[in-house]
Design a protein around this motif. Structure first.
Motif, PDB file in Angstrom:
ATOM      1  N   ARG A  14      56.061  21.456 -23.556  1.00 35.00           N
ATOM      2  CA  ARG A  14      56.315  22.325 -22.397  1.00 35.00           C
ATOM      3  C   ARG A  14      56.822  23.707 -22.789  1.00 35.00           C
ATOM      4  O   ARG A  14      56.441  24.696 -22.158  1.00 35.00           O
ATOM      5  N   TRP A  15      57.660  23.786 -23.844  1.00 37.45           N
ATOM      6  CA  TRP A  15      58.145  25.108 -24.239  1.00 37.45           C
ATOM      7  C   TRP A  15      57.021  25.941 -24.843  1.00 37.45           C
ATOM      8  O   TRP A  15      56.939  27.153 -24.611  1.00 37.45           O
ATOM      9  N   LEU A  16      56.148  25.314 -25.617  1.00 41.59           N
ATOM     10  CA  LEU A  16      54.999  26.034 -26.158  1.00 41.59           C
ATOM     11  C   LEU A  16      54.074  26.479 -25.033  1.00 41.59           C
ATOM     12  O   LEU A  16      53.537  27.598 -25.053  1.00 41.59           O
ATOM     13  N   VAL A  17      53.911  25.625 -24.021  1.00 40.34           N
ATOM     14  CA  VAL A  17      53.076  25.983 -22.869  1.00 40.34           C
ATOM     15  C   VAL A  17      53.656  27.188 -22.147  1.00 40.34           C
ATOM     16  O   VAL A  17      52.940  28.120 -21.767  1.00 40.34           O
ATOM     17  N   VAL A  18      54.981  27.170 -21.939  1.00 39.89           N
ATOM     18  CA  VAL A  18      55.637  28.297 -21.253  1.00 39.89           C
ATOM     19  C   VAL A  18      55.457  29.584 -22.044  1.00 39.89           C
ATOM     20  O   VAL A  18      55.127  30.646 -21.484  1.00 39.89           O
ATOM     21  N   LEU A  66      45.677  41.201 -30.890  1.00 37.79           N
ATOM     22  CA  LEU A  66      46.320  40.196 -31.747  1.00 37.79           C
ATOM     23  C   LEU A  66      47.049  39.149 -30.911  1.00 37.79           C
ATOM     24  O   LEU A  66      46.988  37.948 -31.210  1.00 37.79           O
ATOM     25  N   VAL A  67      47.739  39.613 -29.864  1.00 38.02           N
ATOM     26  CA  VAL A  67      48.438  38.662 -28.987  1.00 38.02           C
ATOM     27  C   VAL A  67      47.438  37.744 -28.302  1.00 38.02           C
ATOM     28  O   VAL A  67      47.635  36.518 -28.210  1.00 38.02           O
ATOM     29  N   GLN A  68      46.346  38.322 -27.804  1.00 39.60           N
ATOM     30  CA  GLN A  68      45.343  37.508 -27.120  1.00 39.60           C
ATOM     31  C   GLN A  68      44.682  36.512 -28.068  1.00 39.60           C
ATOM     32  O   GLN A  68      44.384  35.365 -27.683  1.00 39.60           O
ATOM     33  N   ILE A  69      44.447  36.903 -29.328  1.00 40.39           N
ATOM     34  CA  ILE A  69      43.884  35.973 -30.313  1.00 40.39           C
ATOM     35  C   ILE A  69      44.838  34.802 -30.538  1.00 40.39           C
ATOM     36  O   ILE A  69      44.438  33.630 -30.561  1.00 40.39           O
ATOM     37  N   THR A  70      46.134  35.128 -30.685  1.00 37.13           N
ATOM     38  CA  THR A  70      47.136  34.075 -30.890  1.00 37.13           C
ATOM     39  C   THR A  70      47.197  33.134 -29.705  1.00 37.13           C
ATOM     40  O   THR A  70      47.227  31.901 -29.860  1.00 37.13           O
ATOM     41  N   THR A  76      43.575  26.912 -26.961  1.00 38.26           N
ATOM     42  CA  THR A  76      42.458  26.038 -27.339  1.00 38.26           C
ATOM     43  C   THR A  76      42.958  24.769 -28.011  1.00 38.26           C
ATOM     44  O   THR A  76      42.451  23.668 -27.752  1.00 38.26           O
ATOM     45  N   TYR A  77      43.968  24.910 -28.866  1.00 40.17           N
ATOM     46  CA  TYR A  77      44.538  23.739 -29.534  1.00 40.17           C
ATOM     47  C   TYR A  77      45.132  22.768 -28.508  1.00 40.17           C
ATOM     48  O   TYR A  77      44.844  21.560 -28.533  1.00 40.17           O
ATOM     49  N   LEU A  78      45.946  23.304 -27.600  1.00 39.08           N
ATOM     50  CA  LEU A  78      46.566  22.443 -26.590  1.00 39.08           C
ATOM     51  C   LEU A  78      45.520  21.828 -25.665  1.00 39.08           C
ATOM     52  O   LEU A  78      45.599  20.652 -25.303  1.00 39.08           O
ATOM     53  N   VAL A 128      35.419  19.058 -18.624  1.00 44.22           N
ATOM     54  CA  VAL A 128      35.917  19.945 -17.570  1.00 44.22           C
ATOM     55  C   VAL A 128      37.419  20.166 -17.709  1.00 44.22           C
ATOM     56  O   VAL A 128      37.924  21.266 -17.451  1.00 44.22           O
ATOM     57  N   THR A 129      38.145  19.145 -18.127  1.00 38.66           N
ATOM     58  CA  THR A 129      39.581  19.305 -18.356  1.00 38.66           C
ATOM     59  C   THR A 129      39.842  20.347 -19.429  1.00 38.66           C
ATOM     60  O   THR A 129      40.712  21.209 -19.282  1.00 38.66           O
ATOM     61  N   PHE A 130      39.075  20.285 -20.505  1.00 37.65           N
ATOM     62  CA  PHE A 130      39.226  21.273 -21.579  1.00 37.65           C
ATOM     63  C   PHE A 130      38.929  22.687 -21.083  1.00 37.65           C
ATOM     64  O   PHE A 130      39.697  23.622 -21.325  1.00 37.65           O
ATOM     65  N   MET A 131      37.810  22.842 -20.367  1.00 37.46           N
ATOM     66  CA  MET A 131      37.444  24.165 -19.868  1.00 37.46           C
ATOM     67  C   MET A 131      38.477  24.680 -18.874  1.00 37.46           C
ATOM     68  O   MET A 131      38.833  25.865 -18.880  1.00 37.46           O
TER      69      MET A 131
END
Length: 576
Positions: A14-18, A66-70, A76-78, A128-131
Motif C-alpha cells: 500500500r505504501w508503494l502504491v501511494v 525520468l519520473v514517468q519511466i520510474t 507495470t510490476y505491481l 483486463v485486470t492488468f490493463m
C-alpha cells in the motif's frame, strides 16, 4: 470479488502504491504544463544565442520523463504481480467450487466448459485486470487535465474538442455494443472446440477401431469453423475501431490547424497557444484511444467473468449437515429405506421404493438388467447424489446428517469405469492411503491379482501410469483400482461392476483372496455375471428401479422370475 482480491494483493504494497500514485499524479500534471510553457517560449521568442529558456525547459522535460519511466516500471510490476495473483486465486476458487460439486452439477456444466472457464475465461479477466491497473490512473488524469489546459489556452477552439471527444466515444460505444453478443458466442464456441477435441483424444482408440477419422475431422472442422467465424466477426468489429479513431483524430487535428490559423490571422490567438492547444488535443485523443483499447477488451472479460461467477454461485446439491451426527466407529451396516431417486428433468424416477440392508461381514450383491439403476444405487452411498426421497443410512445414521468427510472415510469405491491418474503405480495406490508402506501396496496387489503384471513392469511400483491408465489394459486398470480401495482398508467396500474385465479364473481367485481381507467389512458388489455373485450372502435383484427379489442364489432361483431369467440367459443354472 475482484475488488476484494485486489485489496488483498495490493495491501502489502500500500505504501508503494501511494507513492506511485503521487508520483504519477505529479508527473502527469507536470507533463500537462509542458506544452503551455513551450508555447509561451515560442510566443515570447528567444534571442540568438540565448539558450537558457530552452535548456531549462529541456531539463524539466527530462526530469518529468525520468519520473514517468520510474512510475511506469513500478506500476507495470505491481499490475503484473497483482493480476497474476488474482488469476491464481480465481482459478483456485473455481477449482475449489468444482471440487465440492456433486455428480449432478458436474454433469450439468460438463467437463469441457469447466476447463475453459478455469483457463481461458480466467485469462481474459486477468488481462483486463492488468490493463486496468496500468491505465486507470494516468489515462483519466491526462484526459481531464488535457481538456482543462486546452480551455486555458483558447476557449474559442474548445467547441472542436466538445465535438471530437463525444463523437469518438459514440463510435466506440456503438461498436462495443455489437461486440458483446459475439464475445458470448465466442466463449461458447471455445467450449464446443474443447469438448470435441477432448472426446476425440480420449476416444482415439474407438475412432480408429470404427474407422471414423474422416467423420471426426468433419466434426472438429465444424466446431473450428464456428469458432473461426465468430472470431472473424469480432475481428472485423475490432478492425473498425482504430481506423475510425484515427480518422477522428486526424480530422480533429486538421480542424484545429484550420480554425486556429484563422484565429491567428485575426489576432485572437498566438502561435504558441495554437501549438499548446494542438498538443492538449493530442493528449485527450490519445487518452481516449487508450481507453478505447481497454474498452474493446472489457466486453469479452465481462462475458468471461459472468461465466466464472455462474460456477462460483452454483451450490452443490450435496451439502454438509448443519449439525452433523457422528457415524459409529467400527464396521457399519448400510440400509436403504424406501429410497427414490430421479435425475433432474427426468419424467420417471430411476429408483423407486428401494429397501434392503447390507450388513458387516456379509457380501451383498446387486444384479439386474442394463439400466435397472444399479450404479445409481451404489452412488447414493458416498453421496455422489442425494436421494429424492427416503434415506440411506450408514451405521443407523442418515448419510445426509453426517459429515461428508466422515462418510467418504468409511467408503472404498471401485467405480464402473476405473480411472487412474498420471504418476506411478505407487502414487495411484496411495490415493487410498498416503502413508501406506511398500509392503501394504504389494499386499493389496496380491489380493487384487495384480502382483504379476506390476512385477513385470520395468520399474515395478515406480512404473509410470498415463492419464486415465491409458498405458495398461482394462483388466489391469480394474485390478489397480481394486488394490487402491484395499490399501484404504475402509469399513464399506463398493465394487461397481469391478470384475467385468477379468477372465473367470482371475475373477475366482480375486474373490477368494478378497473374502478374508473384507471379513468384517460391509461389501456391496454390483455385477452382470451371476458367476461373480453366486456365493454372496445376499443378492438384491433390481428391475426398472425396483427391488423384485432379495435372498441367496438358491432362494432366488426358487421364487424370483427375473433372477431365473438372468441365470438362464447366462446358462449357469447348473453351477448351483
Amino acid at each position: 470479488m475482484l475488488i476484494r482480491l485486489l485489496r488483498a494483493h495490493l495491501g502489502p504494497y500500500r505504501w508503494l502504491v501511494v507513492i506511485l500514485l503521487v508520483l504519477q499524479l505529479a508527473s502527469t500534471i507536470a507533463s500537462l504544463y509542458l506544452p503551455s510553457l513551450n508555447g509561451r517560449i515560442i510566443d515570447e521568442g528567444v534571442a540568438v544565442g540565448q539558450t537558457g529558456p530552452i535548456l531549462r525547459l529541456g531539463a524539466i522535460m527530462l526530469a518529468v520523463s525520468l519520473v514517468q519511466i520510474t512510475v511506469t516500471i513500478g506500476a507495470t510490476y505491481l499490475a503484473s504481480r497483482t493480476s497474476a495473483s488474482v488469476g491464481r486465486d480465481v482459478r483456485g476458487s473455481v477449482f475449489d467450487r468444482v471440487a465440492v460439486f456433486s455428480a449432478q452439477e458436474v454433469g450439468r456444466f460438463g467437463a469441457p466448459t469447466l476447463i475453459s472457464r478455469s483457463t481461458n475465461d480466467v485469462t481474459q479477466v486477468q488481462t483486463v485486470t492488468f490493463m486496468g491497473l496500468t491505465l486507470m490512473v494516468g489515462v483519466p488524469i491526462m484526459m481531464v487535465g488535457g481538456i482543462i489546459m486546452a480551455l486555458r489556452e483558447d476557449v474559442g477552439l474548445s467547441w472542436l474538442m466538445a465535438v471530437a471527444v463525444p463523437l469518438l466515444a459514440l463510435v466506440v460505444g456503438l461498436i462495443i455494443r455489437r461486440m458483446v453478443p459475439q464475445f458470448s458466442l465466442m466463449q461458447k464456441s471455445v467450449d464446443w472446440v474443447n469438448r470435441v477435441l477432448r472426446e476425440q483424444i480420449t476416444g482415439i482408440r474407438v475412432v480408429r477401431a470404427f474407422v471414423r477419422e474422416d467423420d471426426e475431422r468433419a466434426r472438429f472442422a465444424a466446431a473450428n469453423t464456428q469458432y473461426t467465424g465468430t472470431a472473424l466477426a469480432v475481428g472485423k468489429l475490432m478492425a473498425l475501431v482504430f481506423p475510425l479513431v484515427m480518422l477522428i483524430f486526424n480530422a480533429s487535428t486538421i480542424a484545429v490547424m484550420w480554425f486556429g490559423a484563422h484565429r491567428i490571422d485575426s489576432g485572437n490567438m498566438e502561435i504558441g497557444a495554437l501549438t499548446a492547444f494542438l498538443a492538449y488535443l493530442i493528449f485527450v485523443l490519445m487518452s481516449v484511444m487508450m481507453a478505447t483499447f481497454m474498452a474493446t477488451m472489457i466486453p469479452r472479460a465481462e462475458v468471461s467473468a459472468g461465466r466464472i461467477v455462474e460456477v462460483l454461485d452454483t451450490d452443490s446439491t450435496v451439502v454438509e449437515a448443519t449439525n452433523p451426527v457422528q457415524i459409529p466407529h467400527g464396521p457399519v451396516e448400510i440400509e436403504f429405506r424406501d429410497v427414490e431417486f430421479a435425475y433432474p428433468g427426468a419424467e420417471v424416477p430411476v429408483l423407486q421404493g428401494v429397501s434392503f440392508t447390507a450388513r458387516p461381514g456379509q457380501t451383498t450383491a446387486i444384479i439386474g438388467s442394463t439400466g435397472a439403476g444399479k450404479t445409481t444405487l451404489v452412488n447414493l452411498i458416498p453421496r455422489l447424489y442425494d436421494v429424492s426421497s427416503g434415506a440411506v443410512l450408514m451405521g443407523g445414521v442418515d448419510v445426509r446428517d453426517a459429515e461428508l468427510s466422515d462418510v467418504w472415510r468409511r467408503v472404498g469405491l471401485v467405480p464402473q469405469k476405473p480411472y487412474l491418474f498420471t504418476g506411478s503405480v505407487a502414487d495411484n495406490l496411495r490415493y487410498g492411503d498416503p502413508e501406506a508402506s511398500e509392503e501394504d501396496l504389494w499386499e493389496a496387489l496380491r489380493i487384487a491379482q495384480g502382483t504379476d503384471f506390476v512385477q513385470a513392469m520395468p520399474e515395478r511400483l515406480d512404473s509410470a501410469i498415463a492419464q486415465g491408465g491409458g498405458n495398461v489394459s482394462g483388466g489391469q486398470r480394474q485390478r489397480l483400482a481394486i488394490a487402491r480401495a484395499l490399501v484404504r482398508r475402509p469399513d464399506v467396500y463398493l465394487f461397481d461392476d469391478s470384475f467385468s474385465a477379468l477372465d473367470l479364473m482371475t475373477d475366482r481367485r480375486l474373490r477368494a483372496a478378497l473374502e478374508p481381507e473384507t471379513g468384517e467389512a460391509t461389501v456391496i458388489v454390483v455385477a452382470q455375471r451371476v458367476s461373480t455373485i453366486i456365493g454372496a450372502d445376499q443378492i438384491v435383484v433390481l428391475e426398472d428401479g425396483r427391488v423384485v427379489g432379495v435372498g441367496t442364489h438358491d432362494d432366488l432361483l426358487a421364487d424370483c422370475t427375473t433372477y431365473q431369467e438372468i441365470v438362464q440367459s447366462q446358462a449357469v443354472a447348473e453351477v448351483a
